[in-house]
Design a protein around this motif. Structure first.
Motif, PDB file in Angstrom:
ATOM      1  N   PRO A  10     -12.041  14.175   5.530  1.00  0.00           N
ATOM      2  CA  PRO A  10     -11.667  14.584   4.071  1.00  0.00           C
ATOM      3  C   PRO A  10     -11.646  12.965   3.235  1.00  0.00           C
ATOM      4  CG  PRO A  10     -10.070  15.357   5.804  1.00  0.00           C
ATOM      5  CD  PRO A  10     -11.096  14.459   6.484  1.00  0.00           C
ATOM      6  N   GLY A  11     -11.563  13.518   1.960  1.00  0.00           N
ATOM      7  CA  GLY A  11     -11.196  12.365   1.003  1.00  0.00           C
ATOM      8  C   GLY A  11      -9.867  12.124   0.814  1.00  0.00           C
ATOM      9  N   TRP A  12      -9.569  11.315  -0.238  1.00  0.00           N
ATOM     10  CA  TRP A  12      -8.070  11.110  -0.771  1.00  0.00           C
ATOM     11  C   TRP A  12      -7.194  12.193  -0.997  1.00  0.00           C
ATOM     12  CZ3 TRP A  12      -7.162  10.053  -6.357  1.00  0.00           C
ATOM     13  CH2 TRP A  12      -5.952   9.678  -6.565  1.00  0.00           C
ATOM     14  N   GLN A  13      -6.409  12.315  -0.429  1.00  0.00           N
ATOM     15  CA  GLN A  13      -5.183  13.236  -0.550  1.00  0.00           C
ATOM     16  C   GLN A  13      -5.420  14.356   0.635  1.00  0.00           C
ATOM     17  OE1 GLN A  13      -4.556  14.379  -4.569  1.00  0.00           O
ATOM     18  NE2 GLN A  13      -4.355  12.401  -5.010  1.00  0.00           N
ATOM     19  N   ASN A  14      -6.409  14.258   1.565  1.00  0.00           N
ATOM     20  CA  ASN A  14      -6.768  15.291   2.458  1.00  0.00           C
ATOM     21  C   ASN A  14      -7.352  16.477   1.899  1.00  0.00           C
ATOM     22  OD1 ASN A  14      -7.019  16.468   5.088  1.00  0.00           O
ATOM     23  ND2 ASN A  14      -4.909  15.992   5.494  1.00  0.00           N
ATOM     24  N   SER A  15      -7.815  17.506   2.803  1.00  0.00           N
ATOM     25  CA  SER A  15      -8.434  18.517   2.287  1.00  0.00           C
ATOM     26  C   SER A  15      -7.450  19.720   2.801  1.00  0.00           C
ATOM     27  CB  SER A  15      -9.690  18.988   2.943  1.00  0.00           C
ATOM     28  OG  SER A  15     -10.815  17.885   2.584  1.00  0.00           O
ATOM     29  N   VAL A  33     -10.475  13.851  11.349  1.00  0.00           N
ATOM     30  CA  VAL A  33     -10.204  12.547  11.738  1.00  0.00           C
ATOM     31  C   VAL A  33      -8.940  12.476  10.778  1.00  0.00           C
ATOM     32  CG1 VAL A  33     -10.825  10.097  11.473  1.00  0.00           C
ATOM     33  CG2 VAL A  33     -12.541  11.636  12.339  1.00  0.00           C
ATOM     34  N   ASP A  34      -7.646  12.412  11.472  1.00  0.00           N
ATOM     35  CA  ASP A  34      -6.540  12.290  10.738  1.00  0.00           C
ATOM     36  C   ASP A  34      -6.247  10.772  10.450  1.00  0.00           C
ATOM     37  OD1 ASP A  34      -5.334  14.794  10.457  1.00  0.00           O
ATOM     38  OD2 ASP A  34      -4.748  14.715  12.649  1.00  0.00           O
ATOM     39  N   GLN A  35      -5.729  10.556   9.198  1.00  0.00           N
ATOM     40  CA  GLN A  35      -5.596   9.118   8.638  1.00  0.00           C
ATOM     41  C   GLN A  35      -4.014   8.902   8.357  1.00  0.00           C
ATOM     42  OE1 GLN A  35      -7.797   6.936   8.372  1.00  0.00           O
ATOM     43  NE2 GLN A  35      -9.717   8.254   8.260  1.00  0.00           N
ATOM     44  N   HIS A  36      -3.783   7.697   8.478  1.00  0.00           N
ATOM     45  CA  HIS A  36      -2.164   7.697   8.460  1.00  0.00           C
ATOM     46  C   HIS A  36      -1.495   7.725   7.277  1.00  0.00           C
ATOM     47  CE1 HIS A  36      -3.649   4.734  12.019  1.00  0.00           C
ATOM     48  NE2 HIS A  36      -2.972   5.415  12.474  1.00  0.00           N
ATOM     49  N   ASP A  37      -2.294   7.466   6.060  1.00  0.00           N
ATOM     50  CA  ASP A  37      -1.764   7.572   4.726  1.00  0.00           C
ATOM     51  C   ASP A  37      -2.814   8.137   3.954  1.00  0.00           C
ATOM     52  OD1 ASP A  37      -0.849   7.624   2.372  1.00  0.00           O
ATOM     53  OD2 ASP A  37      -0.045   5.334   2.501  1.00  0.00           O
ATOM     54  N   TRP A  38      -2.729   9.558   3.674  1.00  0.00           N
ATOM     55  CA  TRP A  38      -3.716  10.176   2.863  1.00  0.00           C
ATOM     56  C   TRP A  38      -3.510   9.938   1.342  1.00  0.00           C
ATOM     57  CZ3 TRP A  38      -7.866  12.170   4.978  1.00  0.00           C
ATOM     58  CH2 TRP A  38      -7.822  12.623   6.359  1.00  0.00           C
ATOM     59  N   MET A  39      -2.459   9.556   1.007  1.00  0.00           N
ATOM     60  CA  MET A  39      -2.075   9.389  -0.364  1.00  0.00           C
ATOM     61  C   MET A  39      -2.332   7.886  -0.944  1.00  0.00           C
ATOM     62  SD  MET A  39      -1.447  12.526  -1.210  1.00  0.00           S
ATOM     63  CE  MET A  39      -1.008  12.275  -2.691  1.00  0.00           C
ATOM     64  N   ASN A  40      -2.120   7.068   0.010  1.00  0.00           N
ATOM     65  CA  ASN A  40      -2.564   5.489  -0.245  1.00  0.00           C
ATOM     66  C   ASN A  40      -3.471   4.828   0.588  1.00  0.00           C
ATOM     67  OD1 ASN A  40      -0.398   5.363  -2.542  1.00  0.00           O
ATOM     68  ND2 ASN A  40       1.164   5.834  -0.979  1.00  0.00           N
ATOM     69  N   PRO A  41      -4.463   5.380   0.443  1.00  0.00           N
ATOM     70  CA  PRO A  41      -5.741   5.016   1.546  1.00  0.00           C
ATOM     71  C   PRO A  41      -6.149   3.785   1.497  1.00  0.00           C
ATOM     72  CG  PRO A  41      -6.880   6.111  -0.161  1.00  0.00           C
ATOM     73  CD  PRO A  41      -5.334   6.313  -0.584  1.00  0.00           C
ATOM     74  N   ARG A  42      -6.279   2.965   2.462  1.00  0.00           N
ATOM     75  CA  ARG A  42      -6.767   1.625   2.653  1.00  0.00           C
ATOM     76  C   ARG A  42      -7.937   1.674   3.650  1.00  0.00           C
ATOM     77  NH1 ARG A  42      -3.935   1.231  -1.079  1.00  0.00           N
ATOM     78  NH2 ARG A  42      -1.837   0.111  -1.476  1.00  0.00           N
ATOM     79  N   ARG A  43      -8.973   0.995   3.092  1.00  0.00           N
ATOM     80  CA  ARG A  43     -10.385   1.252   3.437  1.00  0.00           C
ATOM     81  C   ARG A  43     -10.229   0.827   5.038  1.00  0.00           C
ATOM     82  NH1 ARG A  43     -15.998  -0.143   0.653  1.00  0.00           N
ATOM     83  NH2 ARG A  43     -14.963  -2.364   0.090  1.00  0.00           N
ATOM     84  N   GLY A  44      -9.856  -0.560   5.358  1.00  0.00           N
ATOM     85  CA  GLY A  44      -9.822  -0.965   6.788  1.00  0.00           C
ATOM     86  C   GLY A  44      -8.971  -0.079   7.621  1.00  0.00           C
TER      87      GLY A  44
END
Length: 182
Positions: A10-15, A33-44
């Motif tokens: 998903p993109g920024w803010q999740n789907s 693929v779950d990200q640690h922070d959907w609201m403040n994404p860091r590319r690395g």
């Protein structure tokens, strides 16, 4: 291909629950693929999470990216030594992180990588996407070496577009998976 080896990016803010990515995950058993922070994404951070998920897979994967997930795919591919573990990617409605209104909220995502992807990719774009001009999506597709599908005036190709489970998009994904199986 095992469903858990189709990775939803998903993109920024999740789907959200009505987004075709979420509906595919529920219907077909694909793996988000779950990200640690959907609201403040860091590319690395997002690249590291994608790398870990790909390395944990028991066989090569197919990526299904939307919006910032497309930029993640290009950024990860430009840096990873494990791109051979990706059979292909479906890239839908990339968000242009270089746009002035997005650059300030997505500071680590600029510049957008414009390197040829080392695996087959299909890019689906819209002529009236509020997050990426049609000319820019065409340029991304050309740079990434993607086969392009013009969805016409389909906005950001998300839940607000009214696609529901987007059967035509799933047919595109199946063609990508089958193309690589031959």
């Amino acid at each position: 291909m095992k469903p858990q080896n189709v990775l939803i990016l998903p993109g920024w803010q999740n789907s959200g629950p009505g987004h075709w990515q979420s509906l595919w995950e529920a219907q077909y058993g694909y793996h988000r693929v779950d990200q640690h922070d959907w609201m403040n994404p860091r590319r690395g951070d997002w690249m590291a999470q994608l790398e870990e998920t790909i390395l944990a897979a028991d066989e090569p994967v197919v990526l299904v990216a939307h919006s910032l997930g497309c930029i993640l795919t290009a950024a990860w591919a430009a840096h990873s030594k494990n791109t051979h573990r990706v059979k292909g990617a479906l890239l839908v409605a990339p968000g242009d992180a270089e746009r002035d209104e997005l650059r300030s909220v997505l500071p680590s995502w600029s510049p957008v990588p414009m390197n040829r992807l080392p695996f087959p990719s299909l890019l689906v774009g819209s002529r009236d996407d509020p997050y990426c001009s049609f000319q820019r999506v065409l340029a991304m597709g050309e740079a990434w070496g993607s086969t392009f599908t013009d969805l016409g005036n389909a906005g950001h190709i998300n839940a607000e577009t009214g696609l529901d489970d987007w059967k035509a998009g799933h047919d595109i994904l199946r063609s990508l998976i089958e193309m690589k199986a031959n």
